[in-house]
Structures are given as structure tokens and as C-alpha cells.
Design a protein around this motif. Structure first.
Motif, PDB file in Angstrom:
ATOM      1  N   ASN A   1      36.045 -58.063 -25.724  1.00 44.50           N
ATOM      2  CA  ASN A   1      34.756 -57.479 -26.085  1.00 44.50           C
ATOM      3  C   ASN A   1      34.408 -57.694 -27.550  1.00 44.50           C
ATOM      4  O   ASN A   1      33.578 -56.962 -28.105  1.00 44.50           O
ATOM      5  CB  ASN A   1      34.763 -55.983 -25.757  1.00 44.50           C
ATOM      6  CG  ASN A   1      34.761 -55.735 -24.266  1.00 44.50           C
ATOM      7  OD1 ASN A   1      33.977 -56.326 -23.531  1.00 44.50           O
ATOM      8  ND2 ASN A   1      35.659 -54.879 -23.805  1.00 44.50           N
TER       9      ASN A   1
ATOM     10  N   ARG B   1      42.530 -50.539 -17.422  1.00 44.50           N
ATOM     11  CA  ARG B   1      41.747 -49.427 -17.999  1.00 44.50           C
ATOM     12  C   ARG B   1      42.626 -48.310 -18.559  1.00 44.50           C
ATOM     13  O   ARG B   1      42.154 -47.214 -18.835  1.00 44.50           O
ATOM     14  CB  ARG B   1      40.757 -48.858 -16.985  1.00 44.50           C
ATOM     15  CG  ARG B   1      39.830 -49.918 -16.377  1.00 44.50           C
ATOM     16  CD  ARG B   1      38.977 -49.335 -15.268  1.00 44.50           C
ATOM     17  NE  ARG B   1      38.157 -50.348 -14.614  1.00 44.50           N
ATOM     18  CZ  ARG B   1      38.592 -51.150 -13.643  1.00 44.50           C
ATOM     19  NH1 ARG B   1      39.838 -51.080 -13.215  1.00 44.50           N
ATOM     20  NH2 ARG B   1      37.775 -52.048 -13.104  1.00 44.50           N
TER      21      ARG B   1
ATOM     22  N   ARG C   1      44.132 -56.360 -15.144  1.00 47.61           N
ATOM     23  CA  ARG C   1      42.875 -56.451 -15.878  1.00 47.61           C
ATOM     24  C   ARG C   1      43.175 -56.054 -17.321  1.00 47.61           C
ATOM     25  O   ARG C   1      43.554 -54.913 -17.588  1.00 47.61           O
ATOM     26  CB  ARG C   1      41.861 -55.480 -15.282  1.00 47.61           C
ATOM     27  CG  ARG C   1      40.500 -55.439 -15.958  1.00 47.61           C
ATOM     28  CD  ARG C   1      39.728 -54.228 -15.419  1.00 47.61           C
ATOM     29  NE  ARG C   1      38.324 -54.225 -15.728  1.00 47.61           N
ATOM     30  CZ  ARG C   1      37.775 -53.815 -16.880  1.00 47.61           C
ATOM     31  NH1 ARG C   1      38.548 -53.374 -17.859  1.00 47.61           N
ATOM     32  NH2 ARG C   1      36.467 -53.836 -17.063  1.00 47.61           N
TER      33      ARG C   1
ATOM     34  N   THR D   1      39.169 -54.617 -27.150  1.00 47.84           N
ATOM     35  CA  THR D   1      37.921 -54.193 -27.797  1.00 47.84           C
ATOM     36  C   THR D   1      38.216 -53.853 -29.250  1.00 47.84           C
ATOM     37  O   THR D   1      39.148 -53.092 -29.514  1.00 47.84           O
ATOM     38  CB  THR D   1      37.341 -52.941 -27.099  1.00 47.84           C
ATOM     39  OG1 THR D   1      37.216 -53.192 -25.713  1.00 47.84           O
ATOM     40  CG2 THR D   1      35.992 -52.571 -27.683  1.00 47.84           C
TER      41      THR D   1
ATOM     42  N   ILE E   1      33.319 -51.704 -34.813  1.00 45.78           N
ATOM     43  CA  ILE E   1      32.179 -52.543 -34.423  1.00 45.78           C
ATOM     44  C   ILE E   1      30.980 -52.015 -35.199  1.00 45.78           C
ATOM     45  O   ILE E   1      30.557 -50.865 -35.000  1.00 45.78           O
ATOM     46  CB  ILE E   1      31.904 -52.453 -32.907  1.00 45.78           C
ATOM     47  CG1 ILE E   1      33.170 -52.756 -32.112  1.00 45.78           C
ATOM     48  CG2 ILE E   1      30.794 -53.413 -32.517  1.00 45.78           C
ATOM     49  CD1 ILE E   1      33.001 -52.585 -30.604  1.00 45.78           C
TER      50      ILE E   1
ATOM     51  N   ASP F   1      36.007 -48.291 -12.629  1.00 45.01           N
ATOM     52  CA  ASP F   1      35.492 -48.053 -13.979  1.00 45.01           C
ATOM     53  C   ASP F   1      35.055 -46.595 -14.131  1.00 45.01           C
ATOM     54  O   ASP F   1      35.394 -45.925 -15.111  1.00 45.01           O
ATOM     55  CB  ASP F   1      34.296 -48.964 -14.255  1.00 45.01           C
ATOM     56  CG  ASP F   1      34.712 -50.321 -14.811  1.00 45.01           C
ATOM     57  OD1 ASP F   1      33.824 -51.121 -15.153  1.00 45.01           O
ATOM     58  OD2 ASP F   1      35.926 -50.582 -14.896  1.00 45.01           O
TER      59      ASP F   1
ATOM     60  N   ARG G   1      30.550 -54.039 -16.022  1.00 41.92           N
ATOM     61  CA  ARG G   1      31.825 -53.530 -16.559  1.00 41.92           C
ATOM     62  C   ARG G   1      31.518 -52.258 -17.346  1.00 41.92           C
ATOM     63  O   ARG G   1      31.470 -52.260 -18.571  1.00 41.92           O
ATOM     64  CB  ARG G   1      32.499 -54.584 -17.432  1.00 41.92           C
ATOM     65  CG  ARG G   1      33.036 -55.767 -16.635  1.00 41.92           C
ATOM     66  CD  ARG G   1      33.799 -56.750 -17.523  1.00 41.92           C
ATOM     67  NE  ARG G   1      32.917 -57.613 -18.294  1.00 41.92           N
ATOM     68  CZ  ARG G   1      32.753 -57.553 -19.602  1.00 41.92           C
ATOM     69  NH1 ARG G   1      33.382 -56.642 -20.312  1.00 41.92           N
ATOM     70  NH2 ARG G   1      31.948 -58.396 -20.229  1.00 41.92           N
TER      71      ARG G   1
ATOM     72  N   PHE H   1      33.135 -49.445 -17.790  1.00 40.63           N
ATOM     73  CA  PHE H   1      34.189 -48.901 -18.647  1.00 40.63           C
ATOM     74  C   PHE H   1      34.131 -49.572 -20.014  1.00 40.63           C
ATOM     75  O   PHE H   1      34.130 -48.913 -21.053  1.00 40.63           O
ATOM     76  CB  PHE H   1      35.556 -49.125 -17.996  1.00 40.63           C
ATOM     77  CG  PHE H   1      36.695 -48.563 -18.791  1.00 40.63           C
ATOM     78  CD1 PHE H   1      37.433 -49.367 -19.651  1.00 40.63           C
ATOM     79  CD2 PHE H   1      37.036 -47.215 -18.690  1.00 40.63           C
ATOM     80  CE1 PHE H   1      38.483 -48.844 -20.392  1.00 40.63           C
ATOM     81  CE2 PHE H   1      38.085 -46.690 -19.425  1.00 40.63           C
ATOM     82  CZ  PHE H   1      38.803 -47.507 -20.275  1.00 40.63           C
ATOM     83  N   ASP H   2      34.049 -50.890 -20.025  1.00 42.50           N
ATOM     84  CA  ASP H   2      33.963 -51.615 -21.294  1.00 42.50           C
ATOM     85  C   ASP H   2      32.702 -51.220 -22.049  1.00 42.50           C
ATOM     86  O   ASP H   2      32.728 -51.045 -23.272  1.00 42.50           O
ATOM     87  CB  ASP H   2      33.946 -53.130 -21.043  1.00 42.50           C
ATOM     88  CG  ASP H   2      35.263 -53.640 -20.514  1.00 42.50           C
ATOM     89  OD1 ASP H   2      35.263 -54.693 -19.845  1.00 42.50           O
ATOM     90  OD2 ASP H   2      36.295 -52.984 -20.753  1.00 42.50           O
TER      91      ASP H   2
ATOM     92  N   VAL I   1      33.166 -47.900 -23.795  1.00 39.54           N
ATOM     93  CA  VAL I   1      34.141 -48.008 -24.884  1.00 39.54           C
ATOM     94  C   VAL I   1      33.514 -48.713 -26.083  1.00 39.54           C
ATOM     95  O   VAL I   1      33.704 -48.311 -27.237  1.00 39.54           O
ATOM     96  CB  VAL I   1      35.403 -48.770 -24.404  1.00 39.54           C
ATOM     97  CG1 VAL I   1      36.287 -49.134 -25.591  1.00 39.54           C
ATOM     98  CG2 VAL I   1      36.189 -47.927 -23.412  1.00 39.54           C
ATOM     99  N   ILE I   2      32.747 -49.762 -25.839  1.00 43.26           N
ATOM    100  CA  ILE I   2      32.111 -50.495 -26.942  1.00 43.26           C
ATOM    101  C   ILE I   2      31.123 -49.597 -27.675  1.00 43.26           C
ATOM    102  O   ILE I   2      31.082 -49.558 -28.910  1.00 43.26           O
ATOM    103  CB  ILE I   2      31.389 -51.757 -26.420  1.00 43.26           C
ATOM    104  CG1 ILE I   2      32.390 -52.746 -25.841  1.00 43.26           C
ATOM    105  CG2 ILE I   2      30.589 -52.431 -27.537  1.00 43.26           C
ATOM    106  CD1 ILE I   2      31.742 -53.867 -25.043  1.00 43.26           C
TER     107      ILE I   2
END
Lengths: 75, 338
Positions: free
Chosen positions: A8, A47, A61, A65, A69, B100, B194, B196-197, B200-201
Motif C-alpha cells: 500500500n 489481516r 495474504r 502499509t 502517510i 476484511d 480491499r 481492510f487495507d 488502515v491506509i
């Protein structure tokens, strides 16, 4: 073996990649983010938080991240 | 996880998947970085202005900001170009979306799914940036808006900046996160489902402070903008005008010599007699000269100077000669001649 690798950082990358059997989280990170430091990233396997020495298995998976950011003010 | 919760998350996952399929069918060409380009042009104009005026100290800083704006624009252009050649993303399966949603419970303080509102909401941990406690934030994703170019999610919560109620976080205004570096990854994660991602981001972006590009800088979070001089005043050193309620810094505002209330420059004036600062309510006009005086410099609506002049005229006027209209003490008569 094949795992789903998600990065990410930047534009984002998400695809299945082939890795050697017995590859650990640390080893995967070192090959995929060679110039990064693990402490600068949230690394999740399926996750869930994962230790650096956790071995990966077929179908895992793995998401990476950045912890920092930067948002911005709209121009 | 309870059976009800599993059922709820599964139903939500099914609906989200349907929405993602619709979004994929309606996918538009990559968006060009117009906002980033506008930022470059603005910095370019600023740099030219600074150069024309010979402001050497500012020149280096502005040049640096221009470089960052260009880097940001170039990065976004590269992402758009990658999007053009990238094969269409396969949306996540219903099972992946379900996993997710289930994982959000452990990653965040709170995670809720509402079928009726078509929302997934998570609560972050309290966010503290450079010692400023902003509080926790709700990240609200409306999956019915996944087909829209923007506005699919909003940020709720936090404590606003003193100088701007609409800014709850240095990079959030009116519930909209200015994504900056997170933009392309957020877009990719939402397009692929996605979730979940995605959350989080967003959470990591909220937990990061970019001092160079904040709606309100953290150094000015708890403070006000002075209504008189436009400067910044920390909350502990700020006051307000008791007439119009505008904010005032420590160096501005006056304390009325008559009533003691604090007043800004617009709500105060110096007494024409003693020059002491008074609020507008404590100054009144002399009916003769029409200047404004405090209560110590006038009696019966006539300033001390005019009273002295009147007294002098009476002494020197010939006997039987009435005072001139200009000397009249009647407000109405003075009004006619003013």
C-alpha cells in the motif's frame, strides 16, 4: 508457493507472487521493499499482525502499509 | 463472533461486491492531477513574485515548495499512466470482503456495519500529533457511493482548530480528508474492494502530520486570529472584544477608560479631549462641535472646550446680544447647522 502480496505504498500493488517454500515475513519484506525498514511499515499476514520470523504458507495474504502517510491541503 | 454478526457481515459483503461490480462496469479513465498542477502554478507565480521583489530569504523556501509541488504532480501523473496500462482489477470476492469486515473488529477500537445506511464505520484510537490531542476519529465508508469518483467516505470526530471550526484535523476539512500521498493507494484499495487495507491506509494518514501542507498548522491549533492585527494568539493569551466578540491578541484591544470593557479597534476610539481610549458606547458627541468625548471631558452633552468657549463668549458679548445659533444647546438646532 504462491501468496497474495499487497503493498500500500505509493500507487499500491496487489497481486499473487511466487516465493520459495519456507520464506519468512522478514525475507519477503527484504526482497519486495529492499530500501525500506520494517519498523516503518505495518505488516499483516491474513489481516493479522505477524512476527518477522513467521513462515509464510501457500495462499497467505501479506499486506505492507507505511506507518507514515502524509496527507495534504488541497491546492 | 456471533451468528447474527456473521450473517450481518456476509449480507454486507454481498451488497458491497455488487456495488464493486457496478463500479467496475462504470470505470472511467484515470483522473489527471489537476489539483496538483494548480498547486504547481500557484507556487510558480509566488516564486516569480518573490524574485521580482528581491525577497532573498523567502526565495529559498518558495523554491523548495515549488519543487515538492512538482514532485507530487509528477508522481500522480505516473500513477495515472500506470492505471492506463494496468489490466482491469478483479474486485475482491464476497468471501474476501467478508474477511476484511470481520478483521476490522480486531484492528480498530470499534467497527460497525449498517445495512440500512450502507455504511461501514470504524473508530480509530485517539490521535495525538506533536502533543496536540485530536481525539479518535470515525472513518465512515458509504458503499453505495463506490461508483462515484469521490465522496465515498468521510471523517467524523476530533476537536476543531480554534481558528477554523471546519478543520477537525490538520488534513481534514468539513469531513473530507486531503489524501496527499495516500490518494493512489486508497483509490486502488477501494476499487479492488480491499476494505481492510482502505481503512488502515486512512488511519495511518490521520496519524501522520504533514506540517508543510496542513489546513491549520498544529502550532496554531489552540489559538485565535486577532481581529485587529491578523496575528496569531495562543488561547492562553487571547481575549475578545466585549462589543462585537471578535478575537484579540495580547497586544491589541483596549480597556475602556470609562467602563473597563475590552474593545477592538473598530469598536473603540480615542476621546477627542483627553485622547484616552474608550469603547464606542462610552463616547458621546458634543452637540456643539460634534466630536466624541468621554464622560470626563463633557457635561450635559457639551465638551469642556466648547463649554469654555461659550463661557468666554458670554463674558465678551455686548449686553443684550443673544448667543449665535452656533452656541445653541438644543440638539435639534445644531443638527440643522451641522
Amino acid at each position: 508457493m504462491q501468496v497474495l502480496y499487497i503493498n500500500n505504498d505509493g500507487g499500491g500493488f496487489a497481486d499473487h507472487i511466487h516465493i520459495a517454500d519456507g520464506t519468512t515475513v522478514r525475507q519477503l519484506f527484504a526482497t519486495q521493499v529492499p530500501h525500506g525498514k520494517p519498523q516503518d511499515y505495518l505488516i499483516r499476514v491474513n489481516r493479522q499482525p505477524a512476527s518477522a520470523d513467521q513462515g509464510l504458507v501457500e495462499g497467505d495474504r501479506v499486506s505492507i502499509t507505511p506507518t507514515k502517510i502524509e496527507g495534504a491541503q488541497l491546492a | 463472533m456471533t451468528r447474527d454478526r456473521i450473517a450481518l457481515l456476509w449480507r454486507a459483503a454481498v451488497r458491497i461486491r455488487e456495488q464493486l461490480e457496478q463500479a467496475r462496469a462504470a470505470e472511467e479513465p484515470p483522473e489527471l492531477p489537476r489539483a496538483a498542477w494548480r498547486g504547481c502554478r500557484r507556487m510558480d507565480r509566488l516564486q516569480r513574485r518573490v524574485q521580482r521583489r528581491g525577497w532573498q530569504r523567502a526565495h529559498g523556501r518558495v523554491r523548495d515548495r515549488l519543487r515538492r509541488a512538482i514532485d507530487d504532480c509528477r508522481r500522480q501523473l505516473e500513477y495515472s499512466a500506470e492505471d492506463l496500462v494496468r489490466p482491469p482489477r478483479r474486485p475482491a470476492s464476497t468471501g474476501e470482503i467478508f474477511q476484511d469486515l470481520a478483521a476490522l473488529d480486531e484492528e480498530f477500537c470499534e467497527a460497525k456495519v449498517c445495512l440500512r445506511e450502507t455504511e461501514v464505520v470504524v473508530l480509530t484510537e485517539p490521535i495525538v500529533l506533536e502533543g496536540v490531542h485530536l481525539g479518535p476519529f470515525h472513518i465512515v465508508l458509504d458503499w453505495s457511493r463506490l461508483t462515484a469518483r469521490s465522496g465515498a467516505y468521510s471523517i467524523v470526530g476530533g476537536s476543531p482548530a480554534s481558528s477554523d471550526d471546519d478543520v477537525m484535523h490538520p488534513h481534514v476539512r468539513e469531513g473530507t480528508l486531503c489524501e496527499g500521498e495516500a490518494g493512489p493507494a486508497l483509490k486502488a484499495s477501494l476499487a479492488a474492494g480491499r476494505l481492510f487495507d482502505f481503512f488502515v491506509i486512512v488511519a495511518r494518514t490521520l496519524a501522520t502530520y504533514n506540517a508543510e501542507n496542513a489546513f491549520v498548522e498544529l502550532s496554531r491549533w489552540h489559538g485565535v486570529t486577532c481581529g485587529d492585527c491578523g496575528g496569531f494568539a495562543a488561547d492562553d493569551y487571547a481575549s475578545s472584544c466585549e462589543r462585537c466578540e471578535c478575537d484579540l491578541c495580547d497586544d491589541c484591544g483596549i480597556s475602556c477608560e470609562d467602563c473597563g470593557h475590552t474593545a477592538c479597534a473598530d469598536c473603540s476610539a480615542p476621546c477627542a479631549g483627553c485622547q484616552d481610549s474608550c469603547c464606542g458606547a462610552c463616547l458621546s458627541r458634543c452637540v456643539r462641535c460634534t466630536h466624541r468625548y468621554c464622560e470626563r471631558c463633557q457635561t450635559d452633552e457639551t465638551c469642556n472646550s466648547c463649554r469654555a468657549e461659550i463661557a468666554a463668549q458670554k463674558l465678551t458679548a455686548p449686553a443684550g446680544v443673544a448667543p449665535t445659533a452656533a452656541d445653541a444647546l438644543c440638539v435639534g438646532e445644531v443638527g440643522l447647522h451641522a
